[in-house]
Each structure stands twice: as C-alpha cells, then as structure tokens.
Design a protein around this motif. Structure first.
Motif, short mmCIF file in Angstrom:
data_model
loop_
_atom_site.label_atom_id
_atom_site.label_comp_id
_atom_site.label_asym_id
_atom_site.label_seq_id
_atom_site.Cartn_x
_atom_site.Cartn_y
_atom_site.Cartn_z
N VAL A 1 0.97 -1.38 0.00
CA VAL A 1 -0.05 0.04 -0.15
C VAL A 1 1.16 1.29 -0.03
O VAL A 1 1.82 1.40 0.60
N VAL A 2 0.56 2.25 -0.76
CA VAL A 2 1.20 3.56 -0.97
C VAL A 2 0.16 4.45 -0.13
O VAL A 2 -0.93 4.80 -0.38
N GLU A 3 0.75 5.27 0.74
CA GLU A 3 -0.04 6.10 1.87
C GLU A 3 0.62 7.40 1.41
O GLU A 3 1.47 7.71 1.72
N MET A 4 -0.31 8.44 0.97
CA MET A 4 -0.07 9.81 0.89
C MET A 4 -0.02 10.51 2.37
O MET A 4 -1.12 10.40 3.00
N ALA A 5 1.13 11.08 2.66
CA ALA A 5 1.19 11.42 4.08
C ALA A 5 0.01 12.55 4.30
O ALA A 5 -0.19 13.46 3.57
N GLY A 6 -0.59 12.63 5.35
CA GLY A 6 -1.40 13.62 5.92
C GLY A 6 -1.66 13.44 7.34
O GLY A 6 -0.69 13.05 8.13
N ILE A 7 -2.84 13.73 7.66
CA ILE A 7 -3.20 13.64 9.28
C ILE A 7 -4.25 12.94 9.47
O ILE A 7 -5.37 12.80 8.66
N GLY A 8 -4.20 12.40 10.78
CA GLY A 8 -5.52 11.77 11.46
C GLY A 8 -5.93 10.72 10.72
O GLY A 8 -5.28 9.68 10.77
N ILE B 1 4.41 8.40 1.23
CA ILE B 1 5.13 9.48 0.68
C ILE B 1 4.88 10.80 1.19
O ILE B 1 3.81 11.18 1.46
N GLU B 2 6.08 11.13 1.83
CA GLU B 2 6.00 12.57 2.29
C GLU B 2 6.45 13.49 1.56
O GLU B 2 7.43 13.32 0.69
N ARG B 3 5.90 14.76 1.55
CA ARG B 3 6.59 15.87 0.60
C ARG B 3 7.38 16.73 1.72
O ARG B 3 7.34 16.78 2.63
N PRO B 4 8.32 17.22 0.81
CA PRO B 4 9.35 18.21 1.46
C PRO B 4 8.65 19.31 2.41
O PRO B 4 7.45 19.90 2.08
N THR C 1 9.18 7.73 2.76
CA THR C 1 10.04 8.43 1.85
C THR C 1 9.67 9.69 1.59
O THR C 1 8.38 10.00 1.52
N CYS C 2 10.71 10.47 1.26
CA CYS C 2 10.18 11.88 1.08
C CYS C 2 10.39 12.37 -0.56
O CYS C 2 11.70 11.96 -0.98
N LEU C 3 9.36 12.61 -1.34
CA LEU C 3 9.63 13.13 -2.54
C LEU C 3 8.76 14.32 -2.91
O LEU C 3 8.10 14.87 -2.21
N ASP C 4 9.75 15.19 -3.73
CA ASP C 4 9.19 16.32 -4.32
C ASP C 4 8.29 16.18 -5.57
O ASP C 4 9.08 16.02 -6.72
N LEU C 5 7.22 16.23 -5.15
CA LEU C 5 6.19 15.96 -6.52
C LEU C 5 6.05 16.98 -7.42
O LEU C 5 5.39 16.90 -8.53
N LYS C 6 6.61 18.15 -7.21
CA LYS C 6 6.81 19.33 -8.02
C LYS C 6 7.86 19.11 -9.21
O LYS C 6 7.97 20.11 -9.95
N THR C 7 8.64 18.07 -8.91
CA THR C 7 9.87 17.79 -9.79
C THR C 7 9.32 16.56 -10.73
O THR C 7 8.58 15.83 -10.40
N GLU D 1 9.00 9.09 -9.65
CA GLU D 1 9.24 7.91 -8.63
C GLU D 1 7.92 7.86 -7.86
O GLU D 1 7.66 6.46 -7.87
N ALA D 2 7.24 8.72 -7.53
CA ALA D 2 5.86 8.32 -6.94
C ALA D 2 4.91 7.75 -7.80
O ALA D 2 4.62 6.59 -7.42
N ARG D 3 4.78 7.75 -8.99
CA ARG D 3 4.16 6.92 -10.06
C ARG D 3 4.56 5.47 -9.94
O ARG D 3 3.82 4.50 -10.04
N ALA D 4 5.89 5.37 -10.07
CA ALA D 4 6.55 4.09 -10.10
C ALA D 4 6.12 3.27 -8.93
O ALA D 4 5.80 2.14 -8.84
N LEU D 5 6.05 3.98 -7.73
CA LEU D 5 5.84 3.51 -6.41
C LEU D 5 4.44 2.73 -6.44
O LEU D 5 3.98 1.88 -5.86
#
Length: 344
Positions: A15-22, A41-44, A62-68, A74-78
């Motif tokens: 499972v890929v989880e996009m970092a968030g809260i709660g 996936i954590e963003r900077p 993991t930390c990925l800059d999705l604006k690059t 890399e995020a799409r590959a994950l």
C-alpha cells in the motif's frame, strides 16, 4: 488454540499512503498492523500537523518532491508497484499533483485507489472545509450526544475521523481488493466520513423507526436523563459509568446501592427519573471512584470507572489483554486490533 504465525493476515499486500493527518494515517496503520507493507510518501517541508509517531507504526517512509519531474516519476512508479493507494486530500488535489486515479488506468488497471474525505468526492459540500465535529453534526449523530439544556458534546476525532472515516476506508479498501482478485480490475473507493458516520447510526435510526428513540433528552435514557445509564461524580471528583439497561442489571444496581425501597419494575417510569437520579448520584458521591470500582467492577451492574488516557493502559483488564504497548521512549499506545487466532 492455534499458535500465532509470525506473519500477519495481510502479509504480501503493498500500500502507498500519501502523508496526511488523522484518519488516513490510522487506516494505513490498521493495514500495517496486520502485515501489509505500507509506504508513506512524504512531501518536503514536514508534516502539516505533528502528531508524533503514534500513527506511523509498522510503516516505511520516503520523501519525494512531487513538483519535480523525477519526484513525480518515482511516486508513479511506487504506486504502480503497489496493490493500493490511500489518500486523504480534498477532491482534485491528487489530480493536480499528477497522481489521480485516471493516470493509472492503463498502466495499473488492478490498482485500488482509496480516497478519504469528510464530505465525499461529490455533492455540494465536496470542496468545503470541515472537521470531525462538522461531519458528525450534519449526520444527526451529534444530536444524540446531548442532555437537556446542554450543548451536544462528543469525544475528539473518534466518531467522524476515525470511526466514520479511517475504519470505512480500511474496510472499503479490503472489499475492493477482494473484488479485484476476481475481476482483475481495481476501482476508486470513495470513503466519506458523513457516509460512514451515517451508517454507524443505523441502530439509532432503527430504534427511532420503531418508536423507541426520542430526540428529547428527558425522555431518552441514552441522553443522560435516567438514573441507570450515565456517568456520575464520586467523592474525589472522578467519575464512574453505569449502564444497567436490562431489568436484572437494574435490580442489582439498586440492591448494591442500598436502594431497597425502589421498585425495579418501574425502571422506565420517566416521571420517577429525576428524583431517583438524584438519589443514585448522591449515593455515588459518598465514595471515591476507586472505592466504587472495588465494590462494583466485574458485577452485573454494568459498571466501569471513567479513566483518563494516562490511566487506561494501567487498568488490570488492559494489562491482562495487552491492549496497549509501550514505545522505546516509554509512551503508551493502543495495540493492534482485532486479534487473530493463527496470524500474528
């Protein structure tokens, strides 16, 4: 009784989880607790809200800059290498990031895409801001947490965020994954807290339809008006909870409190509730919470002390079941649930 295996029942699920809260992190932790490989996936820039590590248990990050270009690739590959993705952003955010579900329809048709929001992906409030208290309010459930002349009150985050949100996202995700095994096709899971909380209130709607639920607190024993279902203050300022609904439990409550002159057969005579409630409250104020626990806990009175978050992990029942675990730093956190007879 089977000896638990070293692997959880979800071992092999990725499972890929996009970092968030709660709620979304809790759903991810539920999956990780039972063996799923959950990658966050954590963003900077760090987290929006620092809630410690209580919802990170068992996950990788993991930390990925999705604006690059490289970060997005890399995020799409994950995601393409995972069985499922979960995210808790407002509708449209993932699409703007370039990671919406349509991106993966051709490259990963089996992907199950879990989306958790307060209002849902559609409807006039879909883009509105909100929090747990708002989602619970609009479902009608908040009105079921009041007493006469007092504003409604609910425990923070538990009903909307975690109950109506995280739990239904986790359930929906597993249901879609099960279906994908047969169809070979993934789908989007739209887990809206307002939908989940609404479903959680099914019993209340059933009682109301049967004429057994009143919206008036003074006529509803659930709404803090009766002498047999509420929390009462003790001599030390702490509280105990009483839930003696059934006739035999109510009769035992009266007997153990020494109210032998009260007719247990008149339990639902609401005209007697105010005076009898004061007698029960007065009697419970005669001793401390721990004194009443020693006398009533484990009986058929349906009794429990009202514990603080700090006290709960040290309760004998919690200790016996291992309901809480300690982190390396010494902090308590709830253990994984539910339990399995064979899997870890």
């Amino acid at each position: 009784m089977h000896t638990p295996s070293p692997a959880g029942p979800l071992t092999g699920l990725t499972v890929v989880e996009m970092a968030g809260i709660g709620p979304c992190p809790l759903a991810g932790m539920l999956l990780a607790d039972h063996g799923a490989d959950v990658l966050v996936i954590e963003r900077p820039g760090g987290r929006v809200l620092d809630t410690g590590t209580g919802l990170d248990r068992g996950k990788r990050r993991t930390c990925l800059d999705l604006k690059t270009t490289d970060g997005l690739a890399e995020a799409r590959a994950l995601v393409e290498g995972a069985d499922a993705l979960i995210e808790g952003f407002r509708p449209g955010v993932m699409e703007r990031l370039g990671l919406g579900p349509e991106v993966f329809q051709a490259s990963h048709p089996r992907l199950v895409y879990g989306r958790l929001t307060g209002w849902g992906q559609t409807g006039p409030l879909a883009q509105a801001a909100g929090h747990d208290i708002n989602y619970v309010a609009v479902t009608g459930v908040l009105s079921a947490a009041t007493r006469a002349g007092v504003a409604p009150s609910i425990p923070a985050t538990l009903i909307g965020d975690m109950g109506g949100g995280a739990m239904f996202l986790a359930f929906g995700l597993m249901a879609a994954l099960w279906e994908a095994q047969r169809s070979g096709r993934g789908q989007v899971v739209d887990a809206a807290m307002v939908d989940g909380v609404g479903l959680l209130s099914s019993l209340l709607h059933s009682l109301r339809a049967a004429g057994r639920w009143s919206d008036k607190p003074e006529q509803n024993f659930f709404l803090h008006s009766s002498p047999f279902y509420d929390c009462f203050e003790c001599a030390d300022g702490s509280f105990v909870s009483i839930g003696a609904l059934e006739p035999q439990f109510y009769a035992e409550l009266l007997q153990r409190l020494g109210l032998d002159d009260v007719d247990p057969a008149a339990q639902h005579d609401r005209s007697q509730w105010p005076a009898l409630r004061e007698r029960v409250a007065s009697r419970l104020r005669e001793k401390t919470r721990d004194e009443w626990s020693a006398q009533l806990e484990g009986s058929n009175v349906c009794f429990a002390p009202v514990l603080t978050l700090a006290e709960a992990p040290l309760h004998p029942h919690a200790l016996a079941r291992g309901s809480f675990t300690q982190t390396e730093s010494g902090h308590w956190q709830p253990a994984a649930a539910p339990r399995f007879s064979r899997s870890r």
